[in-house]
Design a protein around this motif. Structure first.
Motif, PDB file in Angstrom:
ATOM      1  N   LYS A  12      -1.126   2.671  18.785  1.00 27.32           N
ATOM      2  CA  LYS A  12      -1.993   1.550  18.415  1.00 27.32           C
ATOM      3  C   LYS A  12      -1.333   0.251  18.854  1.00 27.32           C
ATOM      4  N   GLU A  14      -1.534  -3.780  18.897  1.00 27.72           N
ATOM      5  CA  GLU A  14      -2.156  -4.937  18.259  1.00 27.72           C
ATOM      6  C   GLU A  14      -2.586  -5.961  19.318  1.00 27.72           C
ATOM      7  N   SER A  16      -2.038  -9.009  19.508  1.00 24.60           N
ATOM      8  CA  SER A  16      -0.957  -9.939  19.839  1.00 24.60           C
ATOM      9  C   SER A  16      -0.055  -9.404  20.943  1.00 24.60           C
ATOM     10  N   ASP A  63     -12.238  -3.137  14.807  1.00 21.42           N
ATOM     11  CA  ASP A  63     -10.782  -3.038  14.651  1.00 21.42           C
ATOM     12  C   ASP A  63     -10.071  -4.102  15.476  1.00 21.42           C
ATOM     13  N   CYS A  65      -7.922  -3.540  17.797  1.00 24.07           N
ATOM     14  CA  CYS A  65      -6.701  -2.987  18.386  1.00 24.07           C
ATOM     15  C   CYS A  65      -7.053  -2.021  19.513  1.00 24.07           C
ATOM     16  N   TYR A  67      -6.123   1.498  21.560  1.00 19.18           N
ATOM     17  CA  TYR A  67      -5.508   2.800  21.307  1.00 19.18           C
ATOM     18  C   TYR A  67      -5.366   3.557  22.624  1.00 19.18           C
TER      19      TYR A  67
END
Length: 211
Positions: A12, A14, A16, A63, A65, A67
């Motif tokens: 995962k 993020e 950022s 979400d 994020c 993956y």
């Protein structure tokens, strides 16, 4: 002593970390998750060695994020049975010697596997090898060479069970947490441990053998 283990995981990332290169972002997440942790039947993970393959990224709705499924190789500490290692004496007890390799401390040399003629000195809290009438002290922090005799993996995952007080009411979160911490500290079992022996020529304190 160190081996490469091939693993698979879904990483995962993020938002950022989107500014990083894919390889760097994935490696950072994997190292944070695995480094200095034990994987059952694999060993103590040190760091990511390389990334073998990755899938296309996907983002879950709501979400944000990213993956990605990753196949990678991890540098792992897992000595083979019979391998000779060198560490430092961390502590001694009547049950045996605990050895540290700086990054790994769960190495035990049971008293039965020490050299013949070795006895425990309760006053000094160390073992002494009586060799041809001379006492050789096995002091704390001395470098010691030993052979791996066995390895043991244990499931150290904490289990939480509902508990009630004497009056039958459910305990508060604080009470339950304190009880669980007390049990965990009193029955702590390392997830990965080694058992060693000194019963072979050339084993024991490095100073005994001039190295």
């Amino acid at each position: 002593m160190f081996v490469l283990a091939e693993l698979e995981d879904t990483v995962k990332i993020e938002p950022s970390a989107f500014i990083k290169r894919d390889h760097d972002a994935i490696t950072d997440v994997l190292n944070e998750k695995y480094a200095n942790k034990v994987v059952q039947e694999v060993g103590l993970c040190i760091c990511v060695f390389d990334i073998l393959s990755t899938s296309d990224r996907y983002i879950l709705y709501g979400d944000g994020c990213s993956y990605v499924k990753v196949t990678f190789r991890m540098t792992v500490f897992r000595p083979y049975i019979g391998e000779v290692l060198t560490g430092k004496i961390k502590s001694c007890s009547p049950q045996g010697i605990r050895v540290s390799m700086e990054f790994f401390d769960d190495i035990h040399l049971p008293k039965e596997t020490l050299l013949d003629g070795t006895s425990f000195d309760p006053a000094e809290q160390i073992f002494v090898w009586n060799y041809e009438g001379e006492k050789l002290f096995m002091d704390i922090d001395e470098r010691i060479r030993f052979k791996v005799l066995a390895e043991n993996f244990a499931d150290a995952t904490p289990s939480v069970h509902p508990s009630t007080s004497a009056a039958g009411r459910r305990q508060s979160v604080a009470d339950t947490t304190a009880s669980n911490d007390l049990v965990a500290n009193s029955t702590k079992i390392p997830p990965y441990a080694l058992t060693g022996t000194l019963q072979q020529d050339g084993l024991g304190l490095c100073s005994w053998w001039g190295s």
